[in-house]
Every structure is written in C-alpha cells, then in structure tokens.
Write an enzyme that holds these catalytic residues in place. Sequence first.
Site, short mmCIF file in Angstrom:
data_model
loop_
_atom_site.label_atom_id
_atom_site.label_comp_id
_atom_site.label_asym_id
_atom_site.label_seq_id
_atom_site.Cartn_x
_atom_site.Cartn_y
_atom_site.Cartn_z
N GLU A 94 0.58 -1.77 -0.37
CA GLU A 94 0.03 -0.09 0.40
C GLU A 94 1.04 0.96 0.54
OE1 GLU A 94 -3.65 1.44 1.96
OE2 GLU A 94 -1.96 0.65 3.23
N ALA A 142 2.38 -0.49 11.13
CA ALA A 142 1.69 -2.01 11.04
C ALA A 142 0.62 -1.52 9.12
CB ALA A 142 0.27 -2.26 11.79
N MET A 143 0.23 -3.14 8.14
CA MET A 143 -0.07 -2.93 7.46
C MET A 143 -1.32 -3.75 7.73
SD MET A 143 -1.15 -1.94 5.22
CE MET A 143 -1.93 -2.33 3.67
N GLU A 144 -2.21 -3.70 6.80
CA GLU A 144 -3.95 -4.66 6.97
C GLU A 144 -3.68 -6.03 6.02
OE1 GLU A 144 -5.20 -1.00 4.99
OE2 GLU A 144 -3.88 -1.35 6.61
N ASN A 145 -3.09 -6.19 5.43
CA ASN A 145 -3.51 -7.57 4.66
C ASN A 145 -4.52 -8.09 4.67
OD1 ASN A 145 -0.35 -5.74 3.45
ND2 ASN A 145 0.29 -7.25 5.34
N GLU A 198 -5.64 -2.97 13.10
CA GLU A 198 -5.68 -2.92 11.81
C GLU A 198 -6.81 -4.81 12.17
OE1 GLU A 198 -3.51 -1.28 9.67
OE2 GLU A 198 -2.81 -0.53 11.20
N GLU A 253 -9.50 4.15 6.50
CA GLU A 253 -8.42 5.26 7.65
C GLU A 253 -9.10 5.56 9.04
OE1 GLU A 253 -5.84 4.00 7.90
OE2 GLU A 253 -5.36 2.89 6.26
#
Length: 912
Positions: A169, A305-308, A341, A363
């Site tokens: 992202e 963090a990243m919400e994959n 997340e 977001e």
Amino acid sequence: MKWNMNQGAPGFWCCYKKNHTMELIYPLATNGKLFPWAKIRLPPDVVPLHYDLVLQPNLTTLKFTGSVNIVVNVIQVTWKIVLHSSGLNITKATITSAGGHQAKPAEFLEYPLHDQIAVMAPEALLVGQNYTVNIEYSSNLSDTYYGFYKISYKDENSEQRWFAATQFEPLAARSAFPCFDEPAFKATFLIKIKRDEKLLTLSNMPKVPKATTPVTNGIVQDEFFVSLKMSTYLVAFVVADLKNISRETNGSLVSIYAIPQHLNQVGYALNTAVKLLEFYQEYFLIDYPLQKLDLVAIPDFQSGAMENWGLITFRETALLFDSNTSSARDKKLITAVIAHELAHQWFGNLVTMGWWNDLWLNEGFATFMEYVAMEEIFPELHSDEDLLNLIFKAMMKDSLNSSHPVSSAVQSSEQIEEMFDALSYIKGASLLLMLKHYLTKDVFQAGIEVYLHNHNYGSAQSDDLWDSMNEVSIFDMKINFRGQFSSITNGTLDVKKLMKTWILHKGFPLVTVVRKRNVISIQQEKFLYHMEPENWTSDTSYLWHIPLTYITSSCNFTHCTNAYLLDQKSAVIELPEEVEWIKFNVDMNGYYIVHYAEDWKTLIDLLKKNHTALSPKDRANLINNIFNLASLGKESLEKAFELIDYLNKESSTAPLTQALFQLSHIYSLLEKKGEQQLAHRIEHLLGDKIDQQRWTDDGTLSERELRSMLLAFACTHDMRNCRATATEMFKKWMKSNGTMSLPSDVMKAIFIAGAKSSDGWEFLLKMYSSSVSEAEKSKMIEALATTEDVRKLIWLMQNSLEGKVIRAQELSHIISTVSQSLTGYLLAWDFVKENWEKLTRKFHLGSYTIQNIISLSTSQFATKAHLLEVKSFFESKSEESSQLRCVKEAIDTIQLNIQWMERNLAKLQELL
C-alpha cells in the site's frame, strides 16, 4: 519516481494543427514506439478476474523471479491490455484466448513514467471474452520499505540473517508482479512461493495441506488457497525463519509470528487479537471471512502496521509486549494498533474505497473503530483520552492554509502518499465520532451494518456511507432537536447533506457564544490564522452544519446533554431558565472550537472553585480552545494562563496532558530566544504533581501513564530533583551491567538522565545493541537522542539513515527528539538538507515518514531568516518536492510561530 533521460521521452508530445487546436499524441515507450495510453489511471476496457502468481525469492542473491497468469475480461473491444509494472525486468509476455490452447507471443511496451506496460494483442480482444495474459520477469528485492523488500537482522547467535516481506500500500504491488494496481480492480489470487526448505512462507490465505512440493535441491514450493476477491495493495507474503503461537476462535486460527528470539513476547498480542476479532464479528454482524489470521512482527518496518487481508504485518514495537520492559503506554499502543488493523479486515479489505481520494473511508473508520473497540473491551486503558489528544493535533494541522478536505482529488503517486496523514486518520475518525453522537449509537451501528452488507467484496465512496446512514435513520431517527433545520427533510435527517459540509471542505468552524441571562447567541465562522495574505485563500462564507452539544450549571451530567444543529451563520438558543454557566462541545465530541466571549471569566472561576463540575475531557477541551484562541489573537494569553492556574488540583491525565502540550510548545519557542522564565511558571503549576510521583509501576494505567509523562518532562527540563533521582537509579543499573530491573513506566526518564553523561550515553548505546526487548530499545533510542553532545546527535542520525547499528525505521523518531532540544533543532534541519536525496530514496516522496521528518525538523523555527531558508531549500529541489503539502505546512507553521512571537513575546515577559 525520478525520470531517467534514456527511458524515452517524459510526458506527452503535442503539436499544432493549422487551425491551432492542440492534439494529444501519445507518449513514447522505452523502445521509441508510441505507448497506447496517456493517462495515469488505467483504461476501463479490460478488468482482471484472477491472478496465478509464482515467485522465487533468493535470500542469498537478494533477487527474485516471478511469473504471473492474469485472467482478464474484456469490457470493450481493444488491441491492448494496459497494466502496472515498476522496476521489473520482463522477459516474456503471451496472450491466450478462453478455450484457446495456443499461447500467442505478444509485444509489450513499457512507459516507466506512469509505471505502466501495454501488452499488445496479436488480434482484437472481443467484448465479453476472457483472455489469459502470461508475463515472466525478474527483479531485485527492494532496499527501501516498499514493495517486496529485504531486511537483515541478527539471530540468537548474533549471526546475520535475511528476511523478505511485502508492503504494497498504496502503489507497490506493481513492483512485485505486473498487475492492475488500483483499489477498485478487485480479483482473486492463487499464490505459489518457492523457498529454502529451512524457511517459512506466509501469505493472505492458509497453505494448501500436502501441497508443498520439492523443486530442486533444498528448494520447495508452497501453494496457498485461492483468495477472496480483493485489491492488489492487500496482497502479502513473507519468507523468513519465524516461530508462532496460535489459538482458534469462531472457526479461524489466529497466530502471532516473530523471529525466534522474540517468541516469548507475543502472548499479549494473541489474547488481544482474539478478543478484538470476536468483538468486531459481533459489532458488524459479519463473520471474519478467512480461515486464518496471522499477525507478524517484522524486524524493520516503516509504518506501525499494514492490514493485508489475513496476514497483518507490524513493526515489532507495535506487536511485542515484554512484561519486564513494556510500559503502560506500550501496552496501549500495541492494543490500539491491533484494534486498528483488525477493523480494516472489514473496513478497507471487505469494502474498499474506490480510489485514494476517499482513503479516509479506510483509515478514518479503522481509527474510529479502534477506539470504539478499546472502550468496549479494555476500558481500563482510557483510550478515549488518547483520541482526544490526537484530535487536538489534527486540528492544529487542519487550521493551516496547507490543509486539505478529508476527501480530496488525487492523481500522482506523491499526492496519493500524502493522503496518509492526520486528516484522513484522525479528522476522519472525529467526524464519525460526531455523527455517532448525533445519530445515537444504535442508529449509527445499524448504518455501518447496512454499508458493509451493501458493498461487501466491492468498492465504495463517501456518498455510499451517507446513503446507508440515511437508509437507517429514516426508520429510526427520533428528532430530538428544537426547530426545523435544513439538514432535516420531512422530519428526517439528511446525513449526506450534513456530512458533505465536513468532508468536502478543509478546516473547521469557530463557534462564538454570547450569553445574556437565558438567551444564548451563537455564530459560526471559519477558524483561521490570518498570516501573509498571498498565502491565504479566503472562504469565510462557508457554512458547516454543526451538531452542537452543551451542558449548563442547572444540569451537568451526561444524560443532561442538550443538542442543537447550527446550520446557519448564527442562531439564538433560549434556555428554560437562567444559568450560571454553559459549556459547549460536551466531552469534545464535535470537531469545532468554542469562544465564550465574555464568559471565559465564569469558566475560569468554575475551574478554580469546583473543577470536577466538568468532565476531564471538557477541562482538556477548554485548555485547548483558550490557547488556540490566544494564538488567533481572539483571547489574551494572560487569560489562558489564568485558566490553567487550577492545575495544582488536577489529577486527570487528559487535561494535564493537554496543558503540558501547550506549555511545552511555548517553552520550546521561548527557549530558542534564550527566554527561560516559563520554566518557573511550569514548575509552580506542576511541581507538586512531579514531587508526588513514585518511581514505580504501581497504580491504574492512567496514573502510570501520567507518571511516565511528568517524569520524562521533568528530567528533560531539569525540574525538581527529577534528574538527581533518575541519575542515581541509572548508575545502579549501569553498575549491575544492565541486569537490574527498572520500573518500565519511569525507564525513559531514567535513561534520559543517564544519557546526559558521556559514560552513560556510551553504556546506553552498548545496551541498545544487545537488548532483546523492542520496548526497551525504543526508550533507549529516545534517551540517546536527548544528549547535548552535538557529535553524538549527528552520529545517531547518520547511523540510523545507514540502518546498520540503528534501524532506519527509527530515524523519524530520532529526528523528532533531536529537533525538540535547543542543542539539536538546527542540527536536525541541517541533517535533512544534507541527506535529502538519500531520505527520499529510502522513504519515498510524500510518505508519512517524509511528512514527519519535514514537519518535525522545521517546527521550532520562528524567525524570518529560517522561513526564507526553508522556502529556498525546497524551491531548489524538484517540483514534486516543493509542491508537497507537508512542505507548505512547514512554511505555514514557521509563519505562525513568527506571528505568535510578535503577538505574545512582550506580553509574556510581563506576565512571567
């Protein structure tokens, strides 16, 4: 992306015809041929349905090879398939028609300026037909934090190891595989990864059992189940040596993964993730749709963090909890990031914004839901106080001319990156908070359920959310507002009409309140700092529809909250009786600032006599509003100081945090001018509070957090005997060679005091390099950056940028601390200027990290000379750099600081 002269001509060529109309001629591809598409957004004539992706990363050579089969459906007849690819070395492309057995070689053209390739079909592609495009390619693992990137770390035996992870992202899936890299192009994905048999792979979906097959000596291939329909930016994979613990809930296996030496720090995250997952399924009335959810602690990671989907990646400090060294604040951070997340698994992953202009739908919602969930499940964390402080900070940004509407048109990669800011996250969340209070909790929750059900596995825009809210409120809304307002049609509220006034316009309203007996006159205007006229755009005629709330002296409990919708420039509220005082914006649930005209004196007296007549959030709100009004010149700074005179009786975290924030800001500006008097005033206000703090970890979470904050502040500014006590404890810790355990809440204060001496600093650095606790390392790094030794500060920034001794993920944290101090604030800016090219290569122009670095390294400037220097520096850089919104914001902030000093310095000297 930097343009390289030998990549073919940038931009588009235009030529004049005889009749002077301009005709667009398409840009040139790298091989000199015309590229068949001229826009940044992909053409709508072909859509992807499914990807088969095979990847082989090599953690020895740090390169990877890949092949992708994309099944596409043709919407309108075309000879070309245009998709994204960035930095990939493509070796072969073919097209196969549905039912056709023969893959036909296809010519492909590359246009790097837009990260696009065009696969040219040997014959026309027909409407309604499916075709399969196959592309083979190779690339290097990225050495930035973007795309499919490599990370080195030391294992338990201090041996260097490699780790590969993804961060796609917003626009980096295209650098791992050719794809339709826009959020609305959702498809399913089947992923296969070839790896060293000693390593582990993870992806969005569970592995297919018994589908791991040998490839060559020591290399095996894992195959994952086909994913749900999703956007490319949510695809993820990790190849590393990891260990995990797991627990099942409601048919899904939740696992926390970390490098082996950190496995003993993942327990808290697992319990928290399971509770939150259960809460969201109940709240949204939609089950989490995957069989597994992995949360992975990544040793070097740019964001929090990243919400994959199904594979959430975290910075280690945002996931790992060590009961010996993690403070109350650390626990809160971990809980909040996991809550954020997990909310994205529905908001963002299940329903995705159609384009990046509506990023706030992802977001803002995830931020809002993180606080809803934490209040419900972890009330002892008092997370609502944190949201309050974040809203105050977002309003500071939003009051500048460089601000932007929550929903704003974006096209270029820099503009898209810049949407990831406090306005998309925090202003977005606070507008939802305001709407929730206005519609009532149940109506709001029902609206969310309708929205998620109507758009699941698809894309949405802001209006879709308001339509869902309207759908529910038509049946449910009981109007409890006096009079008829233009947001209310036929006795029902028009949520769309109301909310458009907030999301399509930058800034926020200032509501002025004048009380005469029982008659309250209110009027709204834009809250605006008037600075140099040429930089300011005027929109004074703008009207918000403001859901005002208020309490009065006759009844000041929550159940007595009154509401009034102000959708005109001004209005009059008649109270049933005369009151002693009135307080608007109850608990700061609305996104506006209130000026009480003559009534400030009444509120100041109320706080002195009986401050608990107002809630802690209301007290924090008053402190914030009066200091903002003093900056605006609408109220005197003297009155702002009078209002906080009651603080020696204050014991709640929210008002003390806000007061400390306002005072620190002024202290920093004055310190640069060599003015020290404010220190005595702060000590007079907070000295007793500082003295009352015990150097332990006992008390409620809120008390512990307040202790951390007060003692770190006191030790940094050398107040009371904070430094002496802390130095004593640091010496004992140093004597024990770091084995003595320190209370985690006061650890930062102790480290700050210890870092003042040269020996202490060196010892802290040594301990930093050997510590296994990320929470402890984070406190150490902040303390190391508070030294007054110029050479050490330069060394610290330089080494963090290189990323060997100190990870580059720490750099913005270090610059932030260095730029706060008198010793460091000029060094931080010099460092940014000297390393600008390296910084933007490592962190990407417009990224959240670059936004932070620019605003932090310039936030302390308050002279015309510095203003000119910052302007000239960015003007000398590329147009992309000088046009960044965060650059304009930095310039606005310096102008504001100058204006503040001109307006208040002389008065302050008298006052103090």
